[in-house]
Scaffold this motif. Structure first.
Motif, PDB file in Angstrom:
ATOM      1  N   ASP A  25       0.862  -1.264  -0.053  1.00 55.52           N
ATOM      2  CA  ASP A  25       0.109  -0.089   0.141  1.00 55.52           C
ATOM      3  C   ASP A  25       1.050   1.057  -0.051  1.00 55.52           C
ATOM      4  OD1 ASP A  25      -2.274   1.285  -0.084  1.00 55.52           O
ATOM      5  OD2 ASP A  25      -2.930   1.072   2.038  1.00 55.52           O
ATOM      6  N   GLY A  26       0.532   2.484  -0.503  1.00 53.09           N
ATOM      7  CA  GLY A  26       1.016   3.659  -0.715  1.00 53.09           C
ATOM      8  C   GLY A  26       0.658   4.591   0.489  1.00 53.09           C
ATOM      9  N   LYS A  27       1.643   5.517   0.896  1.00 54.33           N
ATOM     10  CA  LYS A  27       1.319   6.523   1.753  1.00 54.33           C
ATOM     11  C   LYS A  27       1.993   7.851   1.394  1.00 54.33           C
ATOM     12  CE  LYS A  27       1.311   7.395   6.656  1.00 54.33           C
ATOM     13  NZ  LYS A  27       1.513   8.988   6.703  1.00 54.33           N
ATOM     14  N   CYS A  28       1.297   8.765   1.553  1.00 53.41           N
ATOM     15  CA  CYS A  28       2.000  10.204   1.310  1.00 53.41           C
ATOM     16  C   CYS A  28       2.464  10.923   2.535  1.00 53.41           C
ATOM     17  CB  CYS A  28       0.653  11.071   0.638  1.00 53.41           C
ATOM     18  SG  CYS A  28       1.250  12.885   0.397  1.00 53.41           S
ATOM     19  N   GLY A  81       8.717  17.525   0.771  1.00 53.20           N
ATOM     20  CA  GLY A  81       8.307  18.510  -0.643  1.00 53.20           C
ATOM     21  C   GLY A  81       9.254  17.899  -1.428  1.00 53.20           C
ATOM     22  N   ARG A  82       8.925  17.887  -2.746  1.00 53.19           N
ATOM     23  CA  ARG A  82       9.812  17.596  -3.935  1.00 53.19           C
ATOM     24  C   ARG A  82      10.016  18.772  -4.842  1.00 53.19           C
ATOM     25  NH1 ARG A  82       7.065  12.032  -6.029  1.00 53.19           N
ATOM     26  NH2 ARG A  82       5.725  13.335  -6.480  1.00 53.19           N
ATOM     27  N   THR A  83      10.713  18.469  -5.752  1.00 53.48           N
ATOM     28  CA  THR A  83      11.075  19.683  -6.673  1.00 53.48           C
ATOM     29  C   THR A  83       9.711  20.110  -7.463  1.00 53.48           C
ATOM     30  OG1 THR A  83      11.675  18.082  -8.347  1.00 53.48           O
ATOM     31  CG2 THR A  83      13.488  18.954  -6.994  1.00 53.48           C
ATOM     32  N   ASP A  84       8.744  19.103  -7.623  1.00 57.54           N
ATOM     33  CA  ASP A  84       7.615  19.671  -8.213  1.00 57.54           C
ATOM     34  C   ASP A  84       6.512  20.052  -7.383  1.00 57.54           C
ATOM     35  OD1 ASP A  84       7.015  17.210  -6.802  1.00 57.54           O
ATOM     36  OD2 ASP A  84       6.020  16.133  -8.487  1.00 57.54           O
ATOM     37  N   GLY A  85       7.019  20.351  -6.022  1.00 60.11           N
ATOM     38  CA  GLY A  85       6.173  20.987  -5.234  1.00 60.11           C
ATOM     39  C   GLY A  85       5.290  19.951  -4.253  1.00 60.11           C
ATOM     40  N   LYS A  86       5.018  18.654  -4.918  1.00 58.26           N
ATOM     41  CA  LYS A  86       4.157  17.621  -4.361  1.00 58.26           C
ATOM     42  C   LYS A  86       4.952  16.938  -3.240  1.00 58.26           C
ATOM     43  CE  LYS A  86       1.593  16.851  -8.580  1.00 58.26           C
ATOM     44  NZ  LYS A  86       1.113  16.256  -9.652  1.00 58.26           N
ATOM     45  N   PRO A  87       4.307  16.607  -1.978  1.00 57.81           N
ATOM     46  CA  PRO A  87       4.770  15.628  -1.048  1.00 57.81           C
ATOM     47  C   PRO A  87       5.332  14.313  -1.450  1.00 57.81           C
ATOM     48  CG  PRO A  87       2.434  15.742  -0.675  1.00 57.81           C
ATOM     49  CD  PRO A  87       2.959  16.400  -1.909  1.00 57.81           C
ATOM     50  N   LEU A  88       6.301  13.742  -1.024  1.00 57.02           N
ATOM     51  CA  LEU A  88       6.734  12.656  -1.215  1.00 57.02           C
ATOM     52  C   LEU A  88       5.861  11.181  -1.092  1.00 57.02           C
ATOM     53  CD1 LEU A  88       9.291  10.566  -1.987  1.00 57.02           C
ATOM     54  CD2 LEU A  88       9.748  10.620   0.544  1.00 57.02           C
ATOM     55  N   GLN A  89       5.830  10.450  -1.809  1.00 60.99           N
ATOM     56  CA  GLN A  89       4.825   9.322  -1.616  1.00 60.99           C
ATOM     57  C   GLN A  89       5.771   7.904  -1.548  1.00 60.99           C
ATOM     58  OE1 GLN A  89       2.076   9.944  -5.010  1.00 60.99           O
ATOM     59  NE2 GLN A  89       0.696   9.337  -3.712  1.00 60.99           N
ATOM     60  N   LEU A  90       5.509   7.136  -0.686  1.00 60.28           N
ATOM     61  CA  LEU A  90       6.356   5.765  -0.422  1.00 60.28           C
ATOM     62  C   LEU A  90       5.170   4.608  -0.665  1.00 60.28           C
ATOM     63  CD1 LEU A  90       8.535   6.708   2.607  1.00 60.28           C
ATOM     64  CD2 LEU A  90       9.134   6.855   0.315  1.00 60.28           C
ATOM     65  N   LEU A  91       5.885   3.535  -1.267  1.00 61.43           N
ATOM     66  CA  LEU A  91       5.082   2.481  -1.560  1.00 61.43           C
ATOM     67  C   LEU A  91       5.650   1.275  -0.492  1.00 61.43           C
ATOM     68  CD1 LEU A  91       2.652   1.059  -3.104  1.00 61.43           C
ATOM     69  CD2 LEU A  91       4.417  -0.145  -4.580  1.00 61.43           C
ATOM     70  N   SER A  92       4.990   0.719   0.415  1.00 58.55           N
ATOM     71  CA  SER A  92       5.524  -0.139   1.454  1.00 58.55           C
ATOM     72  C   SER A  92       4.865  -1.473   1.247  1.00 58.55           C
ATOM     73  CB  SER A  92       4.947   0.577   2.922  1.00 58.55           C
ATOM     74  OG  SER A  92       5.306   2.118   3.092  1.00 58.55           O
ATOM     75  N   GLN A  96      10.473  -0.305   1.108  1.00 63.98           N
ATOM     76  CA  GLN A  96       9.593   0.766   1.027  1.00 63.98           C
ATOM     77  C   GLN A  96      10.161   1.241  -0.332  1.00 63.98           C
ATOM     78  OE1 GLN A  96       8.350   3.534   4.486  1.00 63.98           O
ATOM     79  NE2 GLN A  96      10.355   3.598   4.674  1.00 63.98           N
ATOM     80  N   GLU A  97       9.420   1.961  -1.256  1.00 66.23           N
ATOM     81  CA  GLU A  97      10.000   2.230  -2.564  1.00 66.23           C
ATOM     82  C   GLU A  97       9.223   3.707  -2.808  1.00 66.23           C
ATOM     83  OE1 GLU A  97      11.938   2.375  -6.167  1.00 66.23           O
ATOM     84  OE2 GLU A  97      12.128   1.074  -4.583  1.00 66.23           O
ATOM     85  N   PRO A  98      10.182   4.801  -2.954  1.00 68.73           N
ATOM     86  CA  PRO A  98       9.777   6.008  -3.353  1.00 68.73           C
ATOM     87  C   PRO A  98       9.090   5.982  -4.756  1.00 68.73           C
ATOM     88  CG  PRO A  98      12.026   6.050  -3.397  1.00 68.73           C
ATOM     89  CD  PRO A  98      11.720   4.753  -2.746  1.00 68.73           C
ATOM     90  N   ILE A  99       7.887   6.623  -4.804  1.00 70.53           N
ATOM     91  CA  ILE A  99       7.225   6.978  -6.122  1.00 70.53           C
ATOM     92  C   ILE A  99       7.690   8.114  -6.719  1.00 70.53           C
ATOM     93  CG2 ILE A  99       4.989   7.454  -7.045  1.00 70.53           C
ATOM     94  CD1 ILE A  99       3.725   5.643  -4.643  1.00 70.53           C
ATOM     95  N   GLN A 100       8.166   7.933  -8.051  1.00 69.13           N
ATOM     96  CA  GLN A 100       8.870   8.947  -8.631  1.00 69.13           C
ATOM     97  C   GLN A 100       7.877  10.108  -8.948  1.00 69.13           C
ATOM     98  OE1 GLN A 100      12.069   8.798  -9.174  1.00 69.13           O
ATOM     99  NE2 GLN A 100      12.155   6.647  -7.868  1.00 69.13           N
ATOM    100  N   GLU A 101       8.532  11.339  -9.423  1.00 69.79           N
ATOM    101  CA  GLU A 101       7.657  12.445  -9.831  1.00 69.79           C
ATOM    102  C   GLU A 101       7.035  11.958 -11.170  1.00 69.79           C
ATOM    103  OE1 GLU A 101      10.121  15.898 -10.074  1.00 69.79           O
ATOM    104  OE2 GLU A 101      11.097  15.750  -7.927  1.00 69.79           O
ATOM    105  N   LYS A 102       5.715  12.495 -11.065  1.00 64.70           N
ATOM    106  CA  LYS A 102       4.852  12.483 -12.228  1.00 64.70           C
ATOM    107  C   LYS A 102       4.651  10.963 -12.709  1.00 64.70           C
ATOM    108  CE  LYS A 102       6.539  16.727 -14.516  1.00 64.70           C
ATOM    109  NZ  LYS A 102       6.918  17.232 -15.719  1.00 64.70           N
ATOM    110  N   SER A 103       4.453  10.179 -11.561  1.00 62.42           N
ATOM    111  CA  SER A 103       4.092   8.843 -11.656  1.00 62.42           C
ATOM    112  C   SER A 103       3.034   8.493 -10.556  1.00 62.42           C
ATOM    113  CB  SER A 103       5.565   7.879 -11.672  1.00 62.42           C
ATOM    114  OG  SER A 103       5.251   6.497 -11.846  1.00 62.42           O
TER     115      SER A 103
END
Length: 371
Positions: A102-105, A110-121, A133-140
């Motif tokens: 499951d993923g969590k925000c 904050g990332r370079t695109d201004g959105k918070p980091l999301q992690l898939l656990s 855990q795996e960080p979800i890439q920007e625009k993905s």
């Protein structure tokens, strides 16, 4: 690997991270709070955590808030999370027999695109330990992160296990990867994101003709009455339209809220699932238990406790790397509690109660002994 230069280096990286964990056990949630809590430690406690003696004053000095900031934000977050996940698995290898994805925000990051980091656990069903855990890439989104997440786990360790995920991961490539490359089984929720699959499940298991193979009966949970019923049907992957799918499941959940012994609100939910497990592999009761374990592990066991008990949503630690490391440290604290409870080393039933009962010295001894 220590990213800081050796010249003028007063505190070693393991000591700073150990101080951060102890401070979090004491209720701290930010760099300044880490310093404040560590200033309360005695000289003996600082020495036990691995502090170096100041050559001028001959005293053990705790790290400052700026030291915590530099160490945590320069740490290789991915490698740190991987090593802690490996340590979790080494404590109880059988936890890999059931994993919830499951993923969590992380709202404060904050990332370079201004959105918070999301992690898939990946959280174990059994002890609710976060093993990767795996960080979800920007625009993905979470879908392409599933494969690298599961590849972080030891090869062959997932063979024969059951991997559960919500409807977002009900994808042909994800199903193929889990069944054919990992040798595991999947349990996916079903919604309208995959064309035709949900419609086939609704035709096979219509609600007006629901005939429960397993009925839990009315049970009282958290001040409410709940009843779970499950029906399933066997079919081929060609009929299902999904790689490796051998069963459709329908779960009918009824809930009645209680107040002063009287029913105030009644609700029901009729949901569908699919699995690659063979019809005779799990009983209907076991499949229902796996569905409930998924939400118990990911939402209640990991995400809720990180937000409520450890204040993750309220954390103001910005920057994706610092937020990632802090999420890993919170997973470590929850894991220490679950392992102590599993081995009968604590009488506490909840994480906040366990943290309150531990003395300052016990928290330090726990960290030194376990890690």
């Amino acid at each position: 690997k220590e990213p800081r230069r050796g010249h003028g280096l007063r505190h070693r990286q393991p000591f700073v991270l150990a101080c951060a964990v102890v401070a979090m056990l004491l209720g701290a949630g930010g760099y300044q709070a880490f310093e404040d809590e560590c200033n309360k430690l005695t000289q003996r406690q600082l020495r036990a955590l691995g502090c170096r003696r100041d050559p001028q004053t001959k005293l053990y000095r705790p790290p400052s808030d700026s030291t915590f900031f530099r160490v945590i934000n320069r740490l290789d977050a991915v490698e740190f999370d991987l090593r802690l996940g490996q340590w979790m698995m080494a404590q109880e290898i059988s936890i890999l027999q059931g994993l919830a994805v499951d993923g969590k925000c992380l709202r404060g990051s904050g990332r370079t695109d201004g959105k918070p980091l999301q992690l898939l656990s990946a959280v174990s069903h059994r002890l609710r330990l976060t093993v990767a855990q795996e960080p979800i890439q920007e625009k993905s989104n979470e879908i392409p992160a599933l494969k690298p997440l599961l590849n972080k786990l030891p090869k062959g360790a997932l063979e024969g296990s059951l991997i559960s995920a919500d409807a977002l991961h009900c994808q042909q490539e994800s199903a193929r990867f889990i069944t054919q490359e990992l040798g595991a089984d999947y349990l996916f929720g079903l919604k309208g994101n995959q064309s035709g699959i949900l419609e086939r499940a609704q035709l096979k298991l219509p609600q007006p003709f629901f005939s429960a193979e397993y009925d839990s009966g009315w049970t009282k949970e958290h001040g409410r009455l709940v009843r779970w019923r499950l029906q399933r049907v066997s079919l081929s992957p060609e009929e299902a339209g999904l790689c490796g799918c051998w069963q459709f499941l329908a779960v009918w959940r009824e809930r009645q809220e209680l107040r002063q012994g009287k029913v105030t609100v009644a609700s029901e939910e009729y949901s569908f699932y699919c699995t690659s497990a063979a019809p005779g592999q799990y009983s209907a009761e076991q499949l229902l238990e796996k569905i409930r374990e998924h939400w118990s592990a990911s939402e209640n066991g990991a995400h809720y406790r990180r937000d409520v008990s450890l204040g993750e949503d309220a954390s103001r630690i910005s920057g994706p790397k610092g937020a990632y490391v802090m999420a890993t440290l919170r997973n470590l604290l929850l894991g220490l509690f679950e392992l102590q409870k599993h081995h009968g080393q604590t009488q506490a039933r909840t994480f906040p109660g366990w943290r309150r009962k531990l003395t300052q010295t016990q928290k330090i001894q726990l960290l030194i002994r376990k890690t």
